[in-house]
Design a protein around this motif. Structure first.
Motif, PDB file in Angstrom:
ATOM      1  N   SER A  51       0.837  -1.208   0.000  1.00 29.70           N
ATOM      2  CA  SER A  51       0.000   0.000   0.000  1.00 29.70           C
ATOM      3  C   SER A  51       0.866   1.250   0.000  1.00 29.70           C
ATOM      4  O   SER A  51       0.525   2.264  -0.613  1.00 29.70           O
ATOM      5  CB  SER A  51      -0.921   0.015   1.214  1.00 29.70           C
ATOM      6  N   GLN A  95      -8.654   0.188  -0.932  1.00 28.18           N
ATOM      7  CA  GLN A  95      -8.907  -1.082  -0.261  1.00 28.18           C
ATOM      8  C   GLN A  95     -10.278  -1.102   0.418  1.00 28.18           C
ATOM      9  O   GLN A  95     -11.016  -2.068   0.342  1.00 28.18           O
ATOM     10  CB  GLN A  95      -7.796  -1.313   0.770  1.00 28.18           C
ATOM     11  N   ASP A 172      -6.447  -1.372  -4.917  1.00 29.99           N
ATOM     12  CA  ASP A 172      -5.792  -1.895  -3.709  1.00 29.99           C
ATOM     13  C   ASP A 172      -6.670  -3.003  -3.128  1.00 29.99           C
ATOM     14  O   ASP A 172      -7.766  -2.743  -2.650  1.00 29.99           O
ATOM     15  CB  ASP A 172      -5.570  -0.778  -2.689  1.00 29.99           C
ATOM     16  N   GLU A 173      -6.162  -4.223  -3.184  1.00 27.84           N
ATOM     17  CA  GLU A 173      -6.859  -5.402  -2.657  1.00 27.84           C
ATOM     18  C   GLU A 173      -8.338  -5.420  -3.033  1.00 27.84           C
ATOM     19  O   GLU A 173      -9.193  -5.397  -2.146  1.00 27.84           O
ATOM     20  CB  GLU A 173      -6.715  -5.462  -1.136  1.00 27.84           C
TER      21      GLU A 173
HETATM   22 MG    MG Z   1      -2.202  -2.711   2.198  1.00 32.01          MG
END
Ligand code: MG
Ligand code: ATP
Lengths: 264, 271
Positions: A51, A95, A172-173
């Motif tokens: 991240s 995320q 992100d994810e």
């Molecule tokens: Mg992360």
């Protein structure tokens, strides 16, 4: 979009990036290039700086040293107004989704267009509907983020990230916390986005299935070396990487017998 | 043998350094906010008016009953305490002036500000802190939206307009509190109480009251929003942000009030 950029430049270039927080170094001397149109996954153990890397790529934090160029323009050494321009050329799905809770889903998707373009309200409305139907949320535009499920928020965040038809997308994810079916349909969505728009896509993920389905290339970070320990086609890395940790990671912790022959 | 962290000098030094860094972030935040305020003045149509009205409602109208109640009771308290003392000297006629001046010049603005810290300041910090933790603030920045404009300006406008209004209501409630004491404790006729109050409480005291509450509104909003934006990661961090907001706000209200008291008494009200 992004007509001002030099087409021969890679989508992203990272040049000896050193990054950290409050004097603590997380990434040291990291360099790589991502050509246009590639789908790249960034992987690595928890807390290795995935991240952190992503947030530096999008210019949220200044690096300790080194440079980052997006479509040939440095996001580190640019003025505030230049940076604003660069930011229009990429979209980010965070995320946690990060939809603004005080706005409806449709208003969330409309916001980047209202901020960055002179489109008429009708035109914006039309594009919002387009984006929402692409992520199969066409009928949910009037709902607030608090009334949507986790998977719907993720897809809503995708729609917002794509609002300006950016040349680069960061996720992100995207599949963290989703059931296998939703996560698989998200993978298909990522492939479809690239097919339709030719965008460069950078995905931070832990999901091995999704890495092997979508990625042209995987970049693996390590907390020990504070840098890249593997970079290549996911399947090649899984079967032939010279680094045991990389093979283990991509084989869900089981180390198969090292296949003889070439190593990467 | 001391470990490095154990010596009091190192601890003091590190704490001082930390406070220095925090103060620096506050000054940076104020700078960003000033430019956002300037932009808002130049392009009023770009202000988020819907949010502004929402906060006006929450910080102003919703807070009116509790504000009036507390100010009324403050008027009763100082009125009662003063009446007991004044009666000893047969100086009851000074009660309306004493209560009126104290309430309007000091008590109401400070009370209203303290209530606003608890109701609004901490809510601002919690709201922005939650947005920080859930990456909404990051998302704003990458979408070219300055958090100062999007998040702070509506709250600032709402507070700077509503807090003075609350304070005027608080002034009146406090005077009514003193009047209740005058009637029931000192058997003062209504018209006498009214006439004496009007004679003592000059309209410029109301201006002082309004001016003070505008300054307090600025202090509370900027501190609440700044703590919110400085929230670290994790849900615990949001709690820390709200607590520090309340502590810093109350401290700053008292400090600013002391400065303003000197300011008004030496510059404006000298005789
Ligand atoms: Mg992360
Ligand atoms: N804003 C911040 N301030 C200070 N330290 C931070 C901050 N964000 C992350 N870190 C630290 O940097 C390190 C790397 O964090 P990062 O979030 O980049 O890891 P990650 O690879 O994304 O992990 P995960 O897979 O758990 O998401 C961690 O040790 C973390 O504590």
């Amino acid at each position: 979009m992004a007509e001002y950029t030099d087409q021969s430049e890679p989508a992203i270039r990272v040049d000896s990036l050193t990054a950290g927080y409050d004097g603590r170094i997380i990434l040291e001397n990291v360099s790589f290039e991502i050509p246009r149109g590639q789908i790249v996954t960034i992987l690595g153990g928890s807390g290795c700086g995935k991240s952190t890397l992503l947030k530096h790529l999008i210019g949220l934090y200044p690096p300790v040293s080194g440079d980052i160029s997006i479509l040939g323009r440095s996001i580190v050494r640019s003025s505030e107004s230049e940076r604003r321009k660069i930011m229009q050329s990429f979209g980010v799905a965070y995320q946690s989704g990060a939809l603004f809770r005080s706005l409806t889903l449709a208003q969330n998707v409309a916001l980047p267009m209202e901020e960055f373009t002179d489109l008429s309200p009708e035109e914006i409305q039309k594009r919002v509907n387009e984006k929402l139907s692409l992520v199969q949320l066409a009928n949910f535009g009037e709902m607030l983020p608090s009334d949507l499920s986790g998977g719907m928020i993720k897809r809503g965040a995708f729609a917002r990230a794509m609002a300006l038809d950016p040349a680069i997308l960061f996720f992100d994810e995207p599949s963290a916390g989703l059931d296998p079916l939703s996560s698989a349909s998200l993978d298909q969505l990522i492939l479809e986005i690239r097919r339709k728009t030719g965008a460069t896509i950078v995905v931070v993920t832990h999901e091995l299935d999704s890495i092997f389905t979508i990625a042209d290339r995987a970049i693996m970070l390590s907390r020990e070396t504070k840098g890249i320990i593997a970079d290549g086609k996911p399947a090649d890395l899984r079967d032939h990487s010279g680094n045991e940790f990389v093979r283990k990671f991509l084989n869900r912790g089981r180390i198969p017998a090292v296949s003889q022959g070439h190593t990467l | 043998m001391y470990k490095r962290q154990d010596t009091i000098f190192v601890q003091t030094g590190e704490t001082a350094l930390l406070i220095g860094q925090e103060v620096l972030t506050f000054i940076t935040f104020l700078g960003e906010l000033s430019s956002a305020v300037w932009n808002a003045i130049r392009h009023p149509s770009r202000i988020r008016w819907k949010d502004t009205f929402y906060y006006m409602n929450v910080c102003g109208a919703d807070g009116l009953p509790i504000t009036m109640l507390i100010c009324f009771l403050s008027g009763v308290i100082i009125g009662y305490q003063a009446a007991v003392q004044l009666q000893k000297y047969g100086a009851e006629t000074f009660l309306p002036g004493l209560v009126g001046c104290t309430v309007v010049r000091e008590l109401a603005p400070v009370m209203v500000a303290v209530i606003a810290t608890g109701r609004a300041g901490s809510a601002f910090a919690a709201e922005i802190g939650t947005m920080k933790v859930s990456e909404e603030v990051d998302a704003m920045i990458t979408m070219g939206i300055e958090p100062a404009r999007f998040l702070v300006i509506p709250k600032l406008i709402a507070m700077i307009t509503m807090l003075p209004m609350l304070t005027v209501f608080g002034d009146i409630a406090g005077i009514l509190g003193g009047w209740a004491v005058g009637i029931f404790q000192l058997n003062m006729p209504l018209d006498v109480y009214y006439q004496t109050t009007v004679g003592w409480v000059k309209y410029k005291y109301f201006l002082e009251s309004i001016f003070k509450s505008m300054i307090f509104a600025y202090v509370i909003t900027t501190i609440g929003c700044w703590r919110g934006l400085r929230t670290g990661s994790g849900a615990v961090a949001v709690g820390k942000a709200t607590t520090s907001t309340v502590v810093i706000c109350i401290l700053m209200i008292v400090v600013v009030d002391a400065i303003l008291a000197c300011f008004f008494n030496t510059i404006f009200f000298t005789r």
